[in-house]
Design a protein around this motif. Structure first.
Motif, PDB file in Angstrom:
ATOM      1  N   SER A  78      -9.287 -18.655 -10.000  1.00 26.95           N
ATOM      2  CA  SER A  78     -10.552 -18.262  -9.370  1.00 26.95           C
ATOM      3  C   SER A  78     -10.409 -17.069  -8.441  1.00 26.95           C
ATOM      4  O   SER A  78     -11.397 -16.468  -8.057  1.00 26.95           O
ATOM      5  CB  SER A  78     -11.135 -19.450  -8.592  1.00 26.95           C
ATOM      6  N   PHE A 264     -12.106 -26.713 -11.458  1.00 25.14           N
ATOM      7  CA  PHE A 264     -12.722 -25.940 -12.536  1.00 25.14           C
ATOM      8  C   PHE A 264     -12.525 -26.584 -13.899  1.00 25.14           C
ATOM      9  O   PHE A 264     -12.932 -26.019 -14.914  1.00 25.14           O
ATOM     10  CB  PHE A 264     -12.127 -24.522 -12.565  1.00 25.14           C
ATOM     11  N   SER A 267     -15.739 -27.325 -15.794  1.00 25.19           N
ATOM     12  CA  SER A 267     -16.643 -26.189 -15.976  1.00 25.19           C
ATOM     13  C   SER A 267     -16.188 -25.267 -17.097  1.00 25.19           C
ATOM     14  O   SER A 267     -16.810 -24.222 -17.327  1.00 25.19           O
ATOM     15  CB  SER A 267     -16.756 -25.400 -14.664  1.00 25.19           C
TER      16      SER A 267
END
Length: 303
Positions: A78, A264, A267
């Motif tokens: 990220s 994450f 996602s």
């Protein structure tokens, strides 16, 4: 060269050469050690150099996927850090913590085990009762307790600087009783042997008998235990880091990388947590397999 040849012709080396599992595990562990210790030269990027990180490259998939880039083999996280480079550096931190905590636990456990086994009586009872009490609690709970006490006693601005030694000390203090019990049992057998009695007759001191005569003869089981404990220490560190009480995010270990990627996972950015998890499994599995082989190789009943 002669000592190397004698080792190559020894029973342990012969057992290793005839064990495909041990050979494969050794190769995997060797590659992980080389990759992690040589991360400064092998890693294509420095994940801790903020000047070299491009935030626009965040959450890129692995290079073989449609949106991937060849410069980021396993994708990015990220923050735009190269995941392959972060894995190499993270594995090095996990290994350093694992080796340091095992070494400290060995020193404490061996010394206390020798004293308990050789002295006997009330000294033996006291040390073993402390070990029994500590063994009644899970290692992760003891590590969390020690880490929590250290964090409460140290100013907030010093937490990152002491995170590494606190983590090593917490894992080591949770593991020393196993070494103490193993060394104590072996010492109680060895102290009645003829060579110990002969050393007493000629006036050798107790400390020299314990550390110069008894210790070399009880190290076989300790080495096997240390190999298995190394895998346990790495998992404990990963668990603590996953819970957010391990090494700081600025120097992430494999556990920290897994915790960051877990946010994450659902996602679609699966690579951020899957690859650190796979690296952790490879590392622990190779160490465990070597520990199992070493236990069998040093067991005279199986030779």
């Amino acid at each position: 060269m002669d000592s190397l040849k004698r080792f190559w012709d020894s029973d342990v080396a012969w057992s290793w050469r005839h064990s495909p599992v041990a050979i494969v595990a050794s190769i995997i562990l060797f590659l992980l050690l080389v990759g992690s210790l040589g991360a400064n030269w092998i890693a294509p990027h420095d994940p801790f150099d903020l000047a070299s990180i491009n935030l626009l490259d965040y959450l890129l998939p692995p290079a073989w996927e449609a949106d991937g880039q060849s410069t980021y083999l396993l994708g990015t996280d990220s923050q735009g850090r190269d995941l392959f480079s972060a894995l190499l550096y993270g594995t090095r931190i996990s290994l350093l913590i694992g080796f340091a905590s095992v070494a400290l636990a060995m020193v404490v456990g061996i010394v206390l085990g020798l004293i308990a086994g050789y002295a006997g009586g009330r000294v033996d009872a006291l040390i073993m009762r402390i070990a029994d009490i500590q063994l009644s609690f899970p290692a992760i709970l003891i590590a969390l307790l020690i880490d929590g006490v250290a964090r409460a006693a140290v100013p907030a601005d010093m937490l990152e600087s002491i995170a590494f030694p606190v983590l090593v000390g917490a894992i080591a203090l949770a593991g020393w009783p196993q070494y103490a019990r193993t060394v104590r049992g072996s010492t109680m057998v060895e102290k009645n042997r003829e060579y110990v009695q002969a050393a007493k007759v000629i006036g050798v001191s107790r400390s020299r008998i314990m550390f110069s005569h008894v210790l070399p003869n009880v190290m076989g089981p300790v080495l096997v235990l240390a190999t298995v404990h190394l895998a346990t220490a790495i998992i404990t560190e990963a668990t603590l880091s996953f819970l957010g009480v391990g090494v700081p995010p600025t120097s992430p270990s494999l556990g920290t990388l897994i915790r960051v990627g877990n946010d994450f996972l659902f996602s679609g950015e699966w690579w951020i947590t899957i690859f650190p998890g796979a690296m952790l499994v490879l590392l622990v599995l190779s160490v465990n397999l070597l520990g199992d082989w070493l236990r069998d190789a040093l067991n005279p009943r199986l030779n």
